[in-house]
Every structure is written in structure tokens, then in C-alpha cells.
Design a protein around this motif. Structure first.
Motif, PDB file in Angstrom:
ATOM      1  N   VAL A   1     -25.472 -13.008  13.125  1.00 20.57           N
ATOM      2  CA  VAL A   1     -24.302 -12.146  12.955  1.00 20.57           C
ATOM      3  C   VAL A   1     -23.044 -12.999  13.116  1.00 20.57           C
ATOM      4  CG1 VAL A   1     -23.036 -10.154  13.848  1.00 20.57           C
ATOM      5  CG2 VAL A   1     -25.547 -10.151  13.803  1.00 20.57           C
ATOM      6  N   GLU A   2     -22.118 -12.910  12.097  1.00 19.30           N
ATOM      7  CA  GLU A   2     -20.848 -13.642  12.178  1.00 19.30           C
ATOM      8  C   GLU A   2     -19.777 -12.676  12.656  1.00 19.30           C
ATOM      9  OE1 GLU A   2     -18.017 -16.607   9.526  1.00 19.30           O
ATOM     10  OE2 GLU A   2     -19.714 -15.593   8.618  1.00 19.30           O
ATOM     11  N   TYR A   3     -19.453 -12.784  13.916  1.00 19.34           N
ATOM     12  CA  TYR A   3     -18.490 -11.864  14.495  1.00 19.34           C
ATOM     13  C   TYR A   3     -17.068 -12.248  14.073  1.00 19.34           C
ATOM     14  CZ  TYR A   3     -22.358 -10.325  17.412  1.00 19.34           C
ATOM     15  OH  TYR A   3     -23.549  -9.833  17.849  1.00 19.34           O
ATOM     16  N   VAL A   4     -16.167 -11.244  14.031  1.00 21.22           N
ATOM     17  CA  VAL A   4     -14.761 -11.496  13.727  1.00 21.22           C
ATOM     18  C   VAL A   4     -14.138 -12.282  14.876  1.00 21.22           C
ATOM     19  CG1 VAL A   4     -12.512 -10.425  13.360  1.00 21.22           C
ATOM     20  CG2 VAL A   4     -14.553  -9.436  12.301  1.00 21.22           C
ATOM     21  N   ARG A   5     -13.459 -13.365  14.526  1.00 21.71           N
ATOM     22  CA  ARG A   5     -12.852 -14.218  15.536  1.00 21.71           C
ATOM     23  C   ARG A   5     -11.332 -14.040  15.521  1.00 21.71           C
ATOM     24  NH1 ARG A   5     -13.377 -19.693  14.333  1.00 21.71           N
ATOM     25  NH2 ARG A   5     -13.709 -19.153  12.134  1.00 21.71           N
ATOM     26  N   VAL A   6     -10.735 -14.075  16.675  1.00 20.83           N
ATOM     27  CA  VAL A   6      -9.285 -13.966  16.792  1.00 20.83           C
ATOM     28  C   VAL A   6      -8.647 -15.265  16.312  1.00 20.83           C
ATOM     29  CG1 VAL A   6      -7.364 -13.714  18.402  1.00 20.83           C
ATOM     30  CG2 VAL A   6      -9.423 -12.323  18.682  1.00 20.83           C
ATOM     31  N   CYS A   7      -7.565 -15.128  15.543  1.00 17.81           N
ATOM     32  CA  CYS A   7      -6.809 -16.294  15.050  1.00 17.81           C
ATOM     33  C   CYS A   7      -5.483 -16.342  15.782  1.00 17.81           C
ATOM     34  CB  CYS A   7      -6.590 -16.175  13.540  1.00 17.81           C
ATOM     35  SG  CYS A   7      -5.531 -17.471  12.838  1.00 17.81           S
ATOM     36  N   THR A   8      -5.256 -17.352  16.548  1.00 18.60           N
ATOM     37  CA  THR A   8      -4.036 -17.471  17.347  1.00 18.60           C
ATOM     38  C   THR A   8      -2.989 -18.380  16.710  1.00 18.60           C
ATOM     39  OG1 THR A   8      -4.994 -19.301  18.619  1.00 18.60           O
ATOM     40  CG2 THR A   8      -5.314 -17.059  19.480  1.00 18.60           C
ATOM     41  N   ALA A   9      -3.324 -19.005  15.588  1.00 15.94           N
ATOM     42  CA  ALA A   9      -2.415 -19.995  14.994  1.00 15.94           C
ATOM     43  C   ALA A   9      -1.162 -19.374  14.407  1.00 15.94           C
ATOM     44  CB  ALA A   9      -3.158 -20.784  13.908  1.00 15.94           C
ATOM     45  N   HIS A  10      -1.214 -18.084  14.010  1.00  9.57           N
ATOM     46  CA  HIS A  10      -0.090 -17.458  13.313  1.00  9.57           C
ATOM     47  C   HIS A  10       0.506 -16.289  14.069  1.00  9.57           C
ATOM     48  CE1 HIS A  10      -1.221 -19.935   9.901  1.00  9.57           C
ATOM     49  NE2 HIS A  10      -2.465 -19.478   9.993  1.00  9.57           N
ATOM     50  N   GLY A  11       0.178 -16.144  15.337  1.00  5.77           N
ATOM     51  CA  GLY A  11       0.759 -15.071  16.121  1.00  5.77           C
ATOM     52  C   GLY A  11      -0.243 -13.989  16.462  1.00  5.77           C
ATOM     53  N   ALA A  12       0.226 -12.978  17.163  1.00  5.48           N
ATOM     54  CA  ALA A  12      -0.650 -11.906  17.632  1.00  5.48           C
ATOM     55  C   ALA A  12      -1.098 -11.017  16.482  1.00  5.48           C
ATOM     56  CB  ALA A  12       0.081 -11.055  18.675  1.00  5.48           C
ATOM     57  N   GLY A  13      -2.324 -10.497  16.609  1.00  7.50           N
ATOM     58  CA  GLY A  13      -2.832  -9.532  15.640  1.00  7.50           C
ATOM     59  C   GLY A  13      -3.620 -10.118  14.490  1.00  7.50           C
ATOM     60  N   PHE A  14      -3.683 -11.437  14.368  1.00  5.32           N
ATOM     61  CA  PHE A  14      -4.408 -12.059  13.255  1.00  5.32           C
ATOM     62  C   PHE A  14      -5.869 -12.298  13.646  1.00  5.32           C
ATOM     63  CE2 PHE A  14      -0.108 -13.018  11.972  1.00  5.32           C
ATOM     64  CZ  PHE A  14      -0.162 -13.030  10.581  1.00  5.32           C
ATOM     65  N   PHE A  15      -6.750 -12.231  12.649  1.00  2.61           N
ATOM     66  CA  PHE A  15      -8.163 -12.560  12.838  1.00  2.61           C
ATOM     67  C   PHE A  15      -8.662 -13.271  11.586  1.00  2.61           C
ATOM     68  CE2 PHE A  15      -7.962  -8.339  10.977  1.00  2.61           C
ATOM     69  CZ  PHE A  15      -8.869  -8.400   9.928  1.00  2.61           C
ATOM     70  N   TYR A  16      -9.708 -14.077  11.760  1.00  2.00           N
ATOM     71  CA  TYR A  16     -10.271 -14.804  10.622  1.00  2.00           C
ATOM     72  C   TYR A  16     -11.083 -13.866   9.739  1.00  2.00           C
ATOM     73  CZ  TYR A  16      -9.053 -19.371  12.553  1.00  2.00           C
ATOM     74  OH  TYR A  16      -8.377 -20.467  13.025  1.00  2.00           O
ATOM     75  N   ILE A  17     -10.856 -13.951   8.427  1.00  4.68           N
ATOM     76  CA  ILE A  17     -11.734 -13.257   7.499  1.00  4.68           C
ATOM     77  C   ILE A  17     -13.085 -13.955   7.553  1.00  4.68           C
ATOM     78  CG2 ILE A  17     -12.129 -12.628   5.090  1.00  4.68           C
ATOM     79  CD1 ILE A  17      -9.134 -12.673   4.660  1.00  4.68           C
ATOM     80  N   PRO A  18     -14.188 -13.232   7.859  1.00  2.00           N
ATOM     81  CA  PRO A  18     -15.496 -13.890   8.014  1.00  2.00           C
ATOM     82  C   PRO A  18     -15.847 -14.772   6.820  1.00  2.00           C
ATOM     83  CG  PRO A  18     -15.639 -11.607   8.723  1.00  2.00           C
ATOM     84  CD  PRO A  18     -14.270 -11.778   8.110  1.00  2.00           C
ATOM     85  N   GLY A  19     -16.300 -15.965   7.111  1.00  2.00           N
ATOM     86  CA  GLY A  19     -16.713 -16.905   6.078  1.00  2.00           C
ATOM     87  C   GLY A  19     -15.582 -17.701   5.473  1.00  2.00           C
ATOM     88  N   THR A  20     -14.329 -17.519   5.971  1.00  6.06           N
ATOM     89  CA  THR A  20     -13.181 -18.245   5.418  1.00  6.06           C
ATOM     90  C   THR A  20     -12.356 -18.823   6.561  1.00  6.06           C
ATOM     91  OG1 THR A  20     -11.541 -16.461   5.439  1.00  6.06           O
ATOM     92  CG2 THR A  20     -13.109 -16.490   3.604  1.00  6.06           C
ATOM     93  N   ASP A  21     -11.356 -19.639   6.169  1.00  3.79           N
ATOM     94  CA  ASP A  21     -10.401 -20.150   7.150  1.00  3.79           C
ATOM     95  C   ASP A  21      -9.056 -19.454   7.008  1.00  3.79           C
ATOM     96  OD1 ASP A  21      -9.703 -21.169   4.717  1.00  3.79           O
ATOM     97  OD2 ASP A  21      -9.528 -23.257   5.365  1.00  3.79           O
ATOM     98  N   THR A  22      -9.059 -18.271   6.405  1.00  2.00           N
ATOM     99  CA  THR A  22      -7.840 -17.473   6.215  1.00  2.00           C
ATOM    100  C   THR A  22      -7.705 -16.451   7.334  1.00  2.00           C
ATOM    101  OG1 THR A  22      -7.875 -17.716   3.814  1.00  2.00           O
ATOM    102  CG2 THR A  22      -6.655 -15.845   4.692  1.00  2.00           C
ATOM    103  N   CYS A  23      -6.517 -16.377   7.897  1.00  2.00           N
ATOM    104  CA  CYS A  23      -6.230 -15.414   8.957  1.00  2.00           C
ATOM    105  C   CYS A  23      -5.534 -14.194   8.356  1.00  2.00           C
ATOM    106  CB  CYS A  23      -5.341 -16.038  10.026  1.00  2.00           C
ATOM    107  SG  CYS A  23      -6.133 -17.426  10.878  1.00  2.00           S
ATOM    108  N   LEU A  24      -5.924 -13.019   8.810  1.00  2.08           N
ATOM    109  CA  LEU A  24      -5.433 -11.759   8.234  1.00  2.08           C
ATOM    110  C   LEU A  24      -4.894 -10.867   9.339  1.00  2.08           C
ATOM    111  CD1 LEU A  24      -5.359 -10.102   5.516  1.00  2.08           C
ATOM    112  CD2 LEU A  24      -7.483  -9.044   6.297  1.00  2.08           C
TER     113      LEU A  24
END
Length: 517
Positions: free
Chosen positions: A34-57
Motif C-alpha cells: 500500500v502506497e500511503y499519501v505522504r505529506v509534502c512540506t517543501a511548498h507549505g502547509a496542506g500539500f501532499f504527494y500525488i501517489p507515484g509522482t514527485d508532484t505536491c498537490l
């Protein structure tokens, strides 16, 4: 009998044993990880990585309720207005060797009824759909808009975004209808960052969202002035003047504007801990389709280039209270009323507009003169706004805007102005009816205050009260309080006017409940 029963039980047991042995021999399939949604901290609060990509949403939005009261003076006006609005924001960012690649989209959908909240501007821009019933036509509107949709990469901004000429843009207001530039448009821009907080932007922008009409002669039957052919966008202008200064001929001119040259905007900006400052300029082409018929010789309108310049400053005032701000801004232009914001309070994309229908003012960027040339309209505006936090939960904004639109006074004469706005008395050329406001300069004021309570994070409950006023340099007929009796030659004498006024004003109040997420 016991022997038969024993044989049956033994056979069943043997079959179960064989089946169990075969099942044990089958390979066991492991569950997919299972690929869990990971928090993305590089662009500020509220972003998370789109599973399977390096794009934060980041996905966000808004729900808003509004009720508005207007002290309209006209009997047929709507006093109450209502709106329910939904907003969806989608922000996608990816780190690249050239910097952040960003795509941002904002959708707004609203249902609104009443007077001010039914936006004729959005209908003219094909962003809104009005009702057509007897009691709902002009009073109910569905609004669907791609408010923003742009890509940013390596200094480039491309798509639908806030114009780079804009600075304050109503940041502290509910209505956002003050006298300043506040326009979302289609654009292609490049921003260079120099360090130390300085940046410069050059932007090529869609002229349609900045366009205001060109005035020649109102259509026949409008009740404003005599003349006109009754065909939208087509007017008759004089191209021949005799020795007495009386028009001797005319030419059909289509004053509809078509896309030719884009608007060009430039801005120099500075950002630091104390606040921000910006100087900006714009060039806006005004070009009609041109001549349709030539009863007499003479040129058709040539293209003219409107322009505007402006400057603004935002000062953070933490010494008063955390979050306090002061905004100041001014703009001046010719043939660029959208950039100075002079058309913002009454409306946009209207040749004629009013506040409460006492009288109508012209909102045009240019006028076709009697000689067939375009005369650009001068305008300027200034504004100030202050935000103060009385406590972390209570904040208040106070704001005021003032602007002026100046028409060349010769446009109201029959030797310089368009055919149809002049008259004659006893065979002598005269100026336009002095009680008619056509092509009359005017002043505008718009200001007010709001108070907002935020009991919890991202919830705003507030009320705003604004006052708006139009001044004219002299009295004109008051449409709400009497009629005008015309005299010979299309003129009106002092005895023919029952009631006159030189100003129109209105008080509006709006209640808002809003949740952002």
C-alpha cells in the motif's frame, strides 16, 4: 448398517485430507504494498504527494453566504440581494532544476438574486446565465467561472491570472467595487527576480477584459439624444462641416472593437519585511471596425493607443497590532478607464451606467469626433485602506477611493462632437442640451468599512457598509423625480425641466458568512 456408516465417514475424512494437502501445495499470493499519501512540506502547509509522482498537490476551497441591502431610490430597483458561492482551488507544484513548476486552477460557482449581486458584467463576458421568467429576468443569475488557470515555470506565467497592473485589487473589502484596477485576464508574462526583494514583469494581456465602448451616436429610440441608426455598434458621424460649423454630411461607422494588438503591461515591484511597493504602466489599443458607408469624403477613425500609469504601496504595521496593514495607490490614464478603475463601481462594458437611475453617465474610453477621429477619455483615481486587528478574533478595515473622468468639453459642441448630440435654435448652431449628462465629466467616491469576527480558524462572520456617490459639474434632469419637456431643435430650456440634480448616491450593506478550507 454400522459397517456402511463407518465406510462413509472414512471416505469423507480421506477426501478432506486430500483436499487439504492439495491446498497446502498451492503458492500463496502476497498483497500489493500500500502506497500511503505522504505529506509534502517543501511548498507549505496542506500539500501532499500525488501517489507515484514527485508532484505536491493542495486542494482547498470556500463556501460563502451573502445578503445585501441597497438604499435604492428607484421604485423598480431591488433593495435585497442574496448569494451563495462555492470555490474550488487546486494547486500542483513540482521541484525542477529550473525552479518550481506550478499549475493553479480556481473555479467559482454561484447562485445570486437581486440587484447588485446580479452582475451584468459577467453576463456580457458570457460567464453567467440569467433567468428569463416574468419575475426573475434581470434578478436571478447562475455564475460559473474559471477564475484562474495558469502555469508558472522559470519566471513565466501563462494562462488566466490577475493582471500584473493590479496591486491593491480590493484585498480588504467585501464588495471589491472601489475605484482601482481589479481584473482577471488571459496573459503571458515573464518576471525577472533581481534579489534584494526587487522584481520586474513584462506581460502581454488579453485586451477584451479591459475594453470599454467607443461613443459615437446612441441608437435611435434610446431617449438620450436624437440621431443614430438603431443598429447596435453602428453610428453616424459627421465628416463635412460648413463655414458656419454645421455638419453637412455623415458616414456610417461601426464602433465595435475587434482584437488587433494585445495590451502590454510592465511592473516593477519591491517586497520586504516592511511591506511592498509597485509602479506599473499599460498600453491599450482602441480600434473600431471602421467605415461602413461614405456619403461624403473623409477618413474613418484611426487606431488610438490608450495608456495608464500607476503606483502603490503596502505597509505592514505590526507596531499597532499583528496583521495590521496600510494600502495607498493611485493611477492616471487616457483611453484606459479599466486600468484606473473609474468604471468599476457602476459597472463595466457599458456605454451608459448609473447608480440609482437618477441620471446616466457615459463610461467610454474614446469618442468619435465630428471629423472622424478618436478622442481619448482622461481618468484618474486614488485610494487608501487600513486593516486593524482589535484582537486575534476581531478585525476591521476602513477604505476610501476617489476618481474622476474628464471628457474634452468640446465634445458637447456641434463642431467637434458627434452628430446627434447637438441642436439648433433659430438656425444658429448651439451646444448640446445643458440638462442632458451625455459626455459630461464626473467625479466618483466609494468608501466604507467592515467588521469581521473569526471565532475559529478560517471562519469569517462579518458586515460591511459602503457609500458611493457621483458628482456632475452642473445640474441635469432627475429621471426619478420628473420628466423633461423638449423645445424646438431638440433643446430643453430651464422651464422644461421639472426636477434637476447634480449628484447621485447610494448606501449598501452586506452580511457575509464564509468558511475557507
Amino acid at each position: 448398517m454400522k459397517l456402511v456408516k463407518s465406510l462413509l465417514l472414512g471416505s469423507a475424512a480421506g477426501l478432506c485430507a486430500v483436499a487439504g494437502a492439495q491446498a497446502a501445495d498451492l503458492p500463496v499470493r502476497k498483497a500489493a504494498p500500500v502506497e500511503y499519501v505522504r505529506v509534502c512540506t517543501a511548498h507549505g502547509a496542506g500539500f501532499f504527494y500525488i501517489p507515484g509522482t514527485d508532484t505536491c498537490l493542495r486542494v482547498g476551497g470556500r463556501a460563502r453566504f451573502e445578503y445585501q441591502y441597497s438604499s435604492q431610490n428607484a421604485r423598480a430597483a431591488n433593495v435585497s440581494s442574496w448569494r451563495g458561492l462555492g470555490r474550488l482551488n487546486i494547486d500542483a507544484r513540482t521541484a525542477t532544476p529550473y525552479g518550481t513548476l506550478r499549475a493553479f486552477v480556481r473555479f467559482e460557482i454561484a447562485s445570486r438574486t437581486g440587484g447588485y449581486l446580479r452582475s451584468g458584467t459577467q453576463e456580457r463576458y458570457a460567464n453567467a446565465f440569467p433567468a428569463t421568467g416574468i419575475d426573475t429576468a434581470g434578478q436571478l443569475q447562475k455564475y460559473v467561472d474559471v477564475d484562474k488557470a495558469f502555469v508558472q515555470f522559470a519566471g513565466i506565467t501563462a494562462g488566466r491570472a490577475q493582471s500584473f497592473f493590479d496591486f491593491y485589487a480590493g484585498d480588504l473589502e467585501f464588495f471589491g467595487a472601489g475605484i482601482y484596477s481589479n481584473t482577471n485576464t488571459n496573459l503571458l508574462a515573464y518576471t525577472a527576480t533581481f534579489g534584494g526583494g526587487f522584481s520586474a514583469t513584462v506581460s502581454m494581456e488579453d485586451p477584451v477584459y479591459r475594453r470599454n465602448p467607443v461613443f459615437a451616436v446612441p441608437a435611435a429610440g434610446s431617449g438620450l439624444m436624437p440621431g443614430g441608426g438603431g443598429v447596435p455598434g453602428i453610428s453616424a458621424i459627421a465628416t463635412g462641416i460648413n463655414i458656419a460649423g454645421v455638419p453637412t454630411g455623415g458616414a456610417g461607422v461601426n464602433v465595435i472593437q475587434k482584437n488587433d494588438m494585445p495590451d502590454f503591461v510592465g511592473a516593477l515591484r519591491y517586497d520586504s519585511a516592511w511591506g511592498s511597493a509597485q509602479v506599473m504602466g499599460a498600453v491599450h489599443e482602441i480600434k473600431t471596425i471602421g467605415r461602413l458607408a461614405t456619403p461624403v469624403a473623409g477618413p474613418g477613425p484611426d487606431a488610438e493607443y490608450g495608456w495608464a500609469i500607476g503606483a502603490g504601496v503596502k505597509v505592514n504595521l505590526p507596531q499597532l497590532a499583528p496583521g495590521d496593514q496600510l494600502w495607498l495607490q493611485g493611477a492616471y490614464g487616457q483611453g484606459a478607464g479599466s486600468y484606473t478603475g473609474i468604471y468599476n463601481p457602476p459597472g463595466a462594458e457599458l456605454a451608459l451606467s448609473s447608480i440609482t437611475n437618477k441620471f446616466q453617465i457615459n463610461q467610454v474610453d474614446a469618442t468619435v469626433q465630428a471629423n472622424g477621429q478618436l478622442n481619448l477619455t482622461e481618468s484618474w483615481s486614488v485610494m487608501g485602506a487600513l486593516l486593524h486587528y482589535w484582537s486575534p478574533e476581531w478585525r476591521q478595515a476602513v477604505f476610501a477611493t476617489y476618481g474622476q473622468q474628464n471628457y474634452d468639453p468640446r465634445l458637447r459642441s456641434n463642431t467637434f462632437g458627434p452628430v446627434g448630440i447637438t441642436g439648433t435654435l433659430g438656425g444658429a448652431p448651439t451646444t448640446v442640451n445643458p440638462f442632458n449628462p451625455t459626455l459630461m465629466s464626473y467625479d466618483l467616491f466609494y468608501g466604507g468599512t467592515n467588521l469581521i469576527w473569526s471565532p475559529v480558524r478560517d471562519l469569517d462572520i462579518g458586515v460591511e457598509v459602503v457609500y458611493q456617490r457621483i458628482w456632475l459639474p452642473r445640474a441635469v434632469a432627475d429621471n426619478n423625480r420628473g420628466t423633461v419637456a423638449p423645445l424646438a431643435g431638440g433643446l430643453v430650456g430651464p422651464g422644461g425641466v421639472t426636477r434637476v440634480t447634480n449628484f447621485d448616491d447610494n448606501i449598501m450593506a452586506r452580511i457575509r458568512v464564509q468558511r475557507d478550507f
